[in-house]
Structures are given as C-alpha cells and as structure tokens.
Write a protein that holds these residues in place. Structure first.
Motif, PDB file in Angstrom:
ATOM      1  N   GLU A 118       0.826  -1.205   0.000  1.00  0.00           N
ATOM      2  CA  GLU A 118       0.000   0.000   0.000  1.00  0.00           C
ATOM      3  C   GLU A 118       0.867   1.265   0.000  1.00  0.00           C
ATOM      4  OE1 GLU A 118      -2.143  -3.367   1.029  1.00  0.00           O
ATOM      5  OE2 GLU A 118      -0.699  -2.492   2.406  1.00  0.00           O
ATOM      6  N   ASP A 119       2.156   1.116   0.354  1.00  0.00           N
ATOM      7  CA  ASP A 119       3.062   2.269   0.358  1.00  0.00           C
ATOM      8  C   ASP A 119       3.402   2.727  -1.057  1.00  0.00           C
ATOM      9  OD1 ASP A 119       5.104   1.296   3.211  1.00  0.00           O
ATOM     10  OD2 ASP A 119       3.156   2.276   3.096  1.00  0.00           O
ATOM     11  N   GLY A 120       3.162   1.908  -2.034  1.00  0.00           N
ATOM     12  CA  GLY A 120       3.463   2.259  -3.418  1.00  0.00           C
ATOM     13  C   GLY A 120       3.308   1.045  -4.297  1.00  0.00           C
ATOM     14  N   ASN A 121       3.268   1.289  -5.566  1.00  0.00           N
ATOM     15  CA  ASN A 121       3.065   0.204  -6.523  1.00  0.00           C
ATOM     16  C   ASN A 121       4.385  -0.194  -7.162  1.00  0.00           C
ATOM     17  OD1 ASN A 121       0.246   0.179  -6.200  1.00  0.00           O
ATOM     18  ND2 ASN A 121       0.078   1.932  -7.538  1.00  0.00           N
ATOM     19  N   LEU A 122       4.603  -1.480  -7.263  1.00  0.00           N
ATOM     20  CA  LEU A 122       5.760  -1.983  -7.992  1.00  0.00           C
ATOM     21  C   LEU A 122       5.412  -2.063  -9.473  1.00  0.00           C
ATOM     22  CD1 LEU A 122       6.890  -4.916  -5.675  1.00  0.00           C
ATOM     23  CD2 LEU A 122       8.045  -2.734  -6.036  1.00  0.00           C
ATOM     24  N   PRO A 123       6.417  -1.988 -10.345  1.00  0.00           N
ATOM     25  CA  PRO A 123       6.172  -2.172 -11.773  1.00  0.00           C
ATOM     26  C   PRO A 123       5.545  -3.544 -12.049  1.00  0.00           C
ATOM     27  CG  PRO A 123       8.361  -1.284 -11.410  1.00  0.00           C
ATOM     28  CD  PRO A 123       7.813  -1.663 -10.060  1.00  0.00           C
ATOM     29  N   ALA A 124       4.865  -3.675 -13.168  1.00  0.00           N
ATOM     30  CA  ALA A 124       4.126  -4.894 -13.486  1.00  0.00           C
ATOM     31  C   ALA A 124       5.019  -6.127 -13.558  1.00  0.00           C
ATOM     32  CB  ALA A 124       3.377  -4.711 -14.809  1.00  0.00           C
ATOM     33  N   SER A 125       6.255  -5.989 -14.024  1.00  0.00           N
ATOM     34  CA  SER A 125       7.137  -7.151 -14.176  1.00  0.00           C
ATOM     35  C   SER A 125       7.821  -7.546 -12.866  1.00  0.00           C
ATOM     36  CB  SER A 125       8.205  -6.859 -15.234  1.00  0.00           C
ATOM     37  OG  SER A 125       9.026  -5.778 -14.826  1.00  0.00           O
ATOM     38  N   PHE A 126       7.510  -6.870 -11.789  1.00  0.00           N
ATOM     39  CA  PHE A 126       8.112  -7.143 -10.493  1.00  0.00           C
ATOM     40  C   PHE A 126       7.151  -7.949  -9.632  1.00  0.00           C
ATOM     41  CE2 PHE A 126      10.941  -4.249 -12.134  1.00  0.00           C
ATOM     42  CZ  PHE A 126      11.930  -3.846 -11.272  1.00  0.00           C
ATOM     43  N   GLU A 127       7.702  -8.840  -8.851  1.00  0.00           N
ATOM     44  CA  GLU A 127       6.866  -9.619  -7.946  1.00  0.00           C
ATOM     45  C   GLU A 127       7.392  -9.466  -6.524  1.00  0.00           C
ATOM     46  OE1 GLU A 127       4.924 -13.993  -7.413  1.00  0.00           O
ATOM     47  OE2 GLU A 127       5.545 -13.262  -9.359  1.00  0.00           O
ATOM     48  N   PHE A 128       6.497  -9.190  -5.619  1.00  0.00           N
ATOM     49  CA  PHE A 128       6.837  -8.955  -4.220  1.00  0.00           C
ATOM     50  C   PHE A 128       6.675 -10.235  -3.411  1.00  0.00           C
ATOM     51  CE2 PHE A 128       5.330  -7.852   0.076  1.00  0.00           C
ATOM     52  CZ  PHE A 128       6.483  -7.230   0.541  1.00  0.00           C
ATOM     53  N   PHE A 129       7.665 -10.512  -2.559  1.00  0.00           N
ATOM     54  CA  PHE A 129       7.591 -11.615  -1.611  1.00  0.00           C
ATOM     55  C   PHE A 129       7.851 -11.068  -0.215  1.00  0.00           C
ATOM     56  CE2 PHE A 129       8.304 -13.946  -5.485  1.00  0.00           C
ATOM     57  CZ  PHE A 129       7.598 -15.123  -5.309  1.00  0.00           C
ATOM     58  N   GLN A 130       6.884 -11.223   0.650  1.00  0.00           N
ATOM     59  CA  GLN A 130       7.020 -10.787   2.042  1.00  0.00           C
ATOM     60  C   GLN A 130       7.896 -11.793   2.788  1.00  0.00           C
ATOM     61  OE1 GLN A 130       5.514  -7.997   3.557  1.00  0.00           O
ATOM     62  NE2 GLN A 130       6.792  -8.498   5.302  1.00  0.00           N
ATOM     63  N   LYS A 131       8.893 -11.293   3.517  1.00  0.00           N
ATOM     64  CA  LYS A 131       9.726 -12.172   4.344  1.00  0.00           C
ATOM     65  C   LYS A 131       8.978 -12.529   5.615  1.00  0.00           C
ATOM     66  CE  LYS A 131      14.205 -10.372   2.921  1.00  0.00           C
ATOM     67  NZ  LYS A 131      15.425  -9.706   3.417  1.00  0.00           N
ATOM     68  N   PRO A 132       9.092 -13.694   6.142  1.00  0.00           N
ATOM     69  CA  PRO A 132       9.788 -14.833   5.553  1.00  0.00           C
ATOM     70  C   PRO A 132       8.943 -15.414   4.422  1.00  0.00           C
ATOM     71  CG  PRO A 132       8.755 -15.501   7.598  1.00  0.00           C
ATOM     72  CD  PRO A 132       8.507 -14.020   7.431  1.00  0.00           C
ATOM     73  N   TYR A 133       9.600 -15.796   3.354  1.00  0.00           N
ATOM     74  CA  TYR A 133       8.900 -16.317   2.189  1.00  0.00           C
ATOM     75  C   TYR A 133       9.271 -17.771   1.962  1.00  0.00           C
ATOM     76  CZ  TYR A 133      13.365 -14.660   0.415  1.00  0.00           C
ATOM     77  OH  TYR A 133      14.684 -14.395   0.259  1.00  0.00           O
ATOM     78  N   SER A 134       8.480 -18.426   1.163  1.00  0.00           N
ATOM     79  CA  SER A 134       8.691 -19.831   0.840  1.00  0.00           C
ATOM     80  C   SER A 134       9.779 -19.956  -0.224  1.00  0.00           C
ATOM     81  CB  SER A 134       7.383 -20.434   0.321  1.00  0.00           C
ATOM     82  OG  SER A 134       7.627 -21.621  -0.387  1.00  0.00           O
ATOM     83  N   PHE A 135      10.799 -20.742   0.069  1.00  0.00           N
ATOM     84  CA  PHE A 135      11.862 -20.995  -0.898  1.00  0.00           C
ATOM     85  C   PHE A 135      11.282 -21.605  -2.171  1.00  0.00           C
ATOM     86  CE2 PHE A 135      15.352 -23.687  -2.522  1.00  0.00           C
ATOM     87  CZ  PHE A 135      16.272 -22.685  -2.789  1.00  0.00           C
ATOM     88  N   VAL A 136      10.311 -22.484  -2.038  1.00  0.00           N
ATOM     89  CA  VAL A 136       9.672 -23.118  -3.191  1.00  0.00           C
ATOM     90  C   VAL A 136       8.988 -22.064  -4.063  1.00  0.00           C
ATOM     91  CG1 VAL A 136       7.872 -24.749  -3.890  1.00  0.00           C
ATOM     92  CG2 VAL A 136       9.406 -25.312  -2.005  1.00  0.00           C
ATOM     93  N   ALA A 137       8.360 -21.073  -3.451  1.00  0.00           N
ATOM     94  CA  ALA A 137       7.693 -20.015  -4.225  1.00  0.00           C
ATOM     95  C   ALA A 137       8.703 -19.194  -5.012  1.00  0.00           C
ATOM     96  CB  ALA A 137       6.892 -19.106  -3.289  1.00  0.00           C
ATOM     97  N   ILE A 138       9.876 -18.921  -4.432  1.00  0.00           N
ATOM     98  CA  ILE A 138      10.919 -18.173  -5.137  1.00  0.00           C
ATOM     99  C   ILE A 138      11.428 -18.984  -6.324  1.00  0.00           C
ATOM    100  CG2 ILE A 138      13.264 -17.245  -4.948  1.00  0.00           C
ATOM    101  CD1 ILE A 138      11.320 -15.470  -3.520  1.00  0.00           C
ATOM    102  N   ILE A 139      11.704 -20.269  -6.120  1.00  0.00           N
ATOM    103  CA  ILE A 139      12.183 -21.132  -7.207  1.00  0.00           C
ATOM    104  C   ILE A 139      11.153 -21.198  -8.325  1.00  0.00           C
ATOM    105  CG2 ILE A 139      12.807 -23.513  -7.820  1.00  0.00           C
ATOM    106  CD1 ILE A 139      14.958 -21.970  -6.266  1.00  0.00           C
ATOM    107  N   HIS A 140       9.888 -21.348  -7.967  1.00  0.00           N
ATOM    108  CA  HIS A 140       8.832 -21.387  -8.991  1.00  0.00           C
ATOM    109  C   HIS A 140       8.821 -20.090  -9.801  1.00  0.00           C
ATOM    110  CE1 HIS A 140       5.042 -22.220 -10.930  1.00  0.00           C
ATOM    111  NE2 HIS A 140       4.593 -21.055 -10.507  1.00  0.00           N
ATOM    112  N   ARG A 141       8.936 -18.967  -9.132  1.00  0.00           N
ATOM    113  CA  ARG A 141       8.937 -17.669  -9.825  1.00  0.00           C
ATOM    114  C   ARG A 141      10.156 -17.522 -10.727  1.00  0.00           C
ATOM    115  NH1 ARG A 141       7.304 -14.252 -13.041  1.00  0.00           N
ATOM    116  NH2 ARG A 141       7.438 -12.066 -12.502  1.00  0.00           N
TER     117      ARG A 141
END
Length: 61
Positions: free
Chosen positions: A33-56
């Motif tokens: 809500e503090d700002g919008n990331l560009p469309a090609s960017f994906e945000f992962f809140q820490k702590p995040y799933s290692f599997v989700a990062i690998i999939h991305r």
C-alpha cells in the motif's frame, strides 16, 4: 534503503531501463500500500517460501 530514494523508486528505475526483465523484490519492511511496484516485479514478504521463489525464477526464464 539509505538515501532519498525508496526501494520502490529503485524498482521503477530498473523497470524503465530493463522493461522486459522480471524482478523479485523480497522485503520484511515494504507494505504494498506504500506504493506500486512495476508490473514485471513480484513482491515476496519475508519470511517467504523458498519453493515459491524457485517457482517464480522458473517462470522468468
């Protein structure tokens, strides 16, 4: 981030320079809500799933 630019400012600078690139932004401080990331960017809140990062990463290549 130190200095006058925020992480979101930097994200937009990278997106302007490399519009076809995909980028993963991990953070434990950023609230989308503090700002919008560009469309090609994906945000992962820490702590995040290692599997989700690998999939991305696989979808970026």
């Amino acid at each position: 981030m130190p200095g006058k630019l925020s992480g979101i400012d930097h994200a937009h600078m990278v997106a302007d320079r490399f519009p076809q690139g995909g980028t993963i932004v991990p953070s434990d401080r950023l609230i989308l809500e503090d700002g919008n990331l560009p469309a090609s960017f994906e945000f992962f809140q820490k702590p995040y799933s290692f599997v989700a990062i690998i999939h991305r990463l696989h979808t970026l290549s």
